[in-house]
Design an enzyme around this catalytic site. Sequence first.
Site, PDB file in Angstrom:
ATOM      1  N   PHE A 190      16.360  -9.487  29.700  1.00 56.30           N
ATOM      2  CA  PHE A 190      17.559  -9.426  30.537  1.00 56.30           C
ATOM      3  C   PHE A 190      18.779  -8.984  29.726  1.00 56.30           C
ATOM      4  CE2 PHE A 190      21.414 -11.518  32.061  1.00 56.30           C
ATOM      5  CZ  PHE A 190      21.429 -11.211  33.424  1.00 56.30           C
ATOM      6  N   ASP A 191      18.980  -9.571  28.546  1.00 51.70           N
ATOM      7  CA  ASP A 191      20.153  -9.248  27.709  1.00 51.70           C
ATOM      8  C   ASP A 191      20.180  -7.780  27.328  1.00 51.70           C
ATOM      9  OD1 ASP A 191      19.602 -12.067  27.600  1.00 51.70           O
ATOM     10  OD2 ASP A 191      20.968 -12.233  25.908  1.00 51.70           O
TER      11      ASP A 191
END
Length: 391
Positions: A190-191
């Site tokens: 996600f990051d």
Amino acid sequence: METAALRTRLVEVVVPVHNEQRALRASTTRLHAYLAGTFPYGFRITIADNASTDDTWRIATELAGELPHVRALHLDEKGRGRALRHVWSRSEADVVSYMDVDLSTDLDAFLPLVAPLLSGHSDLAIGTRLARASRVERGPKRELISRSYNLLLRSVMGAGFSDAQCGFKAVRTEIAHALLPGVEDEQWFFDTELLLLAERHGLRIHEVPVDWVDDPDSRVDILRTAMDDLRGLARVARETLSGAARIPMPARVERAELPKGMARQLPRFAIVGTGSTLAYLVLFSSLREILSPLAANAVALLVTAVANTAVNRRFTFGVTGSAGAMRHQLEALIAFLVGLTLTSGSLFLLPDRVSYGVELIAVVIANAAATLVRFLLLRVWVFNPERKTTR
């Protein structure tokens, strides 16, 4: 008074957790004490429990009842990215952020992380363990994997940020709301996907060197996470090549767009400016035969300035009719005075008995600077349709 104004800004700190009964109470208490005692802005701590099967949720609810500005949220499905998306997309704070529950990052880096976002200087901010000023304590295996992964990001994806995986990040909330629909991953990638998407849209990413002490009891499966990240990179690369990764962005977020109307006004102003400059040079050359350089410059500049304002009024800024024409000319005289000051000053500073060619070069350079000032004055003041006028 200043402290009260700072407290009106709200920063939401999300702590995503999954089966963290061991560390949750001590870490949340420490984080709350630190923010309450040193952080100059308003804050809220959200414990985002994603499908824990131990006592994590019970401890989270207890902490929410005991500590002010702490709340607990439970999700039935596992995934750090899923937890962050759920909280960030619903937040009304000015800035949303997150940090790992083990607090491996020194909390003194938190204010430098969020301050550029609250000031509007940057759009996203990340902690980096790979800067020279960072102090990091972790094993060689994790160090090698981290550096290899970030090297892959830079070489293959062209990433400009240095550390995608550090669990210490913050985003302006309006930026998060714009980017989240374009982020597919719900887990550890996600990051990285969020940062790559932000870079692709020209957003500003601020990096803060951090002090980091690795948690030896970390629950992260390094091999599985690495494989998931590689699959995520392959997917993002395919989407980038196909053009599918581009998402619509609000005008206030998109950096590539000119202010409203300027894309049409700039070329038209340039056309008018070119004609005015040629007319000025012809007039200046003719008048130079009978007048001094300063007098010839003033007359030529005044004549072309009046004509320039009239043409720009209709052609560049789309103002029709005679209403306000005299006011526009009088206000544009300020731009004329700026140009007169610059050109006259350049001529005045020239040594005595310089050639005619040197005089021309001096006034052309000064005119170029005055043209920029003129465009800004005409756009934001004289012909600004949203300005308020008084009788």
